[in-house]
Design a protein around this motif. Structure first.
Motif, PDB file in Angstrom:
ATOM      1  N   HIS A   1       1.761   2.751  -3.261  1.00  0.00           N
ATOM      2  CA  HIS A   1       0.658   3.337  -4.029  1.00  0.00           C
ATOM      3  C   HIS A   1       0.119   4.611  -3.390  1.00  0.00           C
ATOM      4  O   HIS A   1      -0.546   5.398  -4.059  1.00  0.00           O
ATOM      5  N   ALA A   2       0.395   4.805  -2.099  1.00  0.00           N
ATOM      6  CA  ALA A   2      -0.256   5.873  -1.348  1.00  0.00           C
ATOM      7  C   ALA A   2       0.081   7.273  -1.864  1.00  0.00           C
ATOM      8  O   ALA A   2      -0.724   8.201  -1.750  1.00  0.00           O
TER       9      ALA A   2
ATOM     10  N   ASN B   1      -3.690  -6.554  -7.082  1.00  0.00           N
ATOM     11  CA  ASN B   1      -2.320  -6.517  -6.578  1.00  0.00           C
ATOM     12  C   ASN B   1      -1.517  -7.523  -7.392  1.00  0.00           C
ATOM     13  O   ASN B   1      -1.720  -8.730  -7.278  1.00  0.00           O
TER      14      ASN B   1
ATOM     15  N   ASN C   1      -4.395   1.091  -7.198  1.00  0.00           N
ATOM     16  CA  ASN C   1      -4.772   2.451  -6.832  1.00  0.00           C
ATOM     17  C   ASN C   1      -5.949   2.908  -7.695  1.00  0.00           C
ATOM     18  O   ASN C   1      -5.807   3.091  -8.902  1.00  0.00           O
ATOM     19  N   THR C   2      -7.099   3.108  -7.066  1.00  0.00           N
ATOM     20  CA  THR C   2      -8.292   3.476  -7.834  1.00  0.00           C
ATOM     21  C   THR C   2      -8.217   4.904  -8.366  1.00  0.00           C
ATOM     22  O   THR C   2      -8.864   5.218  -9.374  1.00  0.00           O
ATOM     23  N   ASP C   3      -7.439   5.780  -7.721  1.00  0.00           N
ATOM     24  CA  ASP C   3      -7.259   7.128  -8.265  1.00  0.00           C
ATOM     25  C   ASP C   3      -6.541   7.065  -9.609  1.00  0.00           C
ATOM     26  O   ASP C   3      -6.921   7.755 -10.566  1.00  0.00           O
ATOM     27  N   CYS C   4      -5.492   6.242  -9.679  1.00  0.00           N
ATOM     28  CA  CYS C   4      -4.783   6.073 -10.951  1.00  0.00           C
ATOM     29  C   CYS C   4      -5.716   5.494 -12.019  1.00  0.00           C
ATOM     30  O   CYS C   4      -5.729   5.949 -13.167  1.00  0.00           O
TER      31      CYS C   4
ATOM     32  N   ASP D   1      -4.671  -1.780 -11.748  1.00  0.00           N
ATOM     33  CA  ASP D   1      -3.888  -1.070 -10.741  1.00  0.00           C
ATOM     34  C   ASP D   1      -4.523  -1.337  -9.386  1.00  0.00           C
ATOM     35  O   ASP D   1      -5.713  -1.645  -9.306  1.00  0.00           O
TER      36      ASP D   1
ATOM     37  N   VAL E   1      -9.083  -3.726 -10.441  1.00  0.00           N
ATOM     38  CA  VAL E   1      -8.315  -3.428  -9.231  1.00  0.00           C
ATOM     39  C   VAL E   1      -7.645  -4.721  -8.791  1.00  0.00           C
ATOM     40  O   VAL E   1      -8.313  -5.721  -8.512  1.00  0.00           O
TER      41      VAL E   1
ATOM     42  N   TYR F   1       0.255   8.289  -4.837  1.00  0.00           N
ATOM     43  CA  TYR F   1      -0.435   8.652  -6.074  1.00  0.00           C
ATOM     44  C   TYR F   1      -1.918   8.909  -5.812  1.00  0.00           C
ATOM     45  O   TYR F   1      -2.761   8.026  -5.886  1.00  0.00           O
ATOM     46  N   THR F   2      -2.228  10.157  -5.497  1.00  0.00           N
ATOM     47  CA  THR F   2      -3.594  10.608  -5.254  1.00  0.00           C
ATOM     48  C   THR F   2      -4.036  11.479  -6.429  1.00  0.00           C
ATOM     49  O   THR F   2      -3.215  11.854  -7.285  1.00  0.00           O
TER      50      THR F   2
ATOM     51  N   ALA G   1       0.821  -1.208   0.000  1.00  0.00           N
ATOM     52  CA  ALA G   1       0.000   0.000   0.000  1.00  0.00           C
ATOM     53  C   ALA G   1       0.856   1.260   0.000  1.00  0.00           C
ATOM     54  O   ALA G   1       0.503   2.271  -0.632  1.00  0.00           O
TER      55      ALA G   1
END
Length: 219
Positions: free
Chosen positions: A12-13, A106, A84-87, A82, A104, A15-16, A9
């Motif tokens: 990925h954190a 890993n 990361n759902t924002d990406c 990904d 989504v 990348y917002t 996590a």
């Protein structure tokens, strides 16, 4: 999907939606030129050389390269994967003309998505964000092969610390990013990447530009 380990996590954190708004200019622009010494155009050429009309991109960033690359036809099948759902949201919006599938997942764990396999898989600037050594994080290759057709091309790029030339700026940025968990490449080297690719694929090639290893492989 199984719970995501903290160290996964952490990669990925950063990348917002907020940081992704500056990603192209800062990471693919400023840092790529001055620290990594590998301009984004070189990565784009790699996409153009290896992308197919049936493509999965993993670790999608902002979708910068998918928006600019030349697919073999105007109506490719494109999927984005990904953790990361924002990406995923940002990239999907950027390439919405292709009506992308989104997943989504890993990549360090078996990909449990029921999906029709792909003819090319991109994993650009992903490996250096995954936790572990280059040998352990190469489990991603094995997981990717399960959603790739026989003979599919798996390609991408990653930042290395060993076996490449790093300027002062690159060393400093990588040290900071490793300390904050954004990167996990303190021991990733060129020999290790070659070995991981050789174990997982029938053929592979690696080209070094600055401190970036640009690779392609086929099973």
């Amino acid at each position: 999907m199984s719970p995501v380990p903290d160290e996964v996590a952490a990669g990925h954190a950063f990348y917002t939606k907020r940081t992704l708004a500056f990603y192209d200019a800062m990471i693919l622009g400023f840092f790529s030129r001055t620290a990594w010494r590998c301009p984004a155009q070189r990565i784009l050429e790699h996409y153009d050389a290896h992308i197919s009309d049936n493509h999965l991109d993993i670790g999608v960033g902002t979708g910068y390269f998918l928006e600019r690359c030349h697919f073999p036809s105007p109506s490719p099948r494109l999927a984005l994967m990904d953790l990361n759902t924002d990406c995923l949201d940002v990239a999907a919006q950027r390439v919405e003309r292709y009506h992308p599938e989104t997943y989504v997942a890993n990549v360090l764990t078996p990909i449990d998505t029921e999906v029709t396999p792909f003819d090319s898989v991109g994993m650009n600037y992903l490996l250096h964000c995954l936790p572990g050594t280059i040998a352990s994080k190469a489990v991603a290759f094995d997981n990717i092969k399960k959603v790739a057709n026989p003979g599919a091309t798996i390609f991408g790029a990653t930042l290395l610390t060993g076996g490449v030339r790093r300027n002062w700026f690159a060393r400093r940025v990588m040290k900071r990013n490793n300390a904050h968990g954004i990167f996990s490449n303190a021991h990733d080297d060129l020999d290790g990447l070659h070995a991981a690719l050789k174990r997982n694929f029938d053929t592979h090639e690696v080209h070094v530009v600055g401190c970036v290893a640009i690779f392609a492989a086929q099973a």
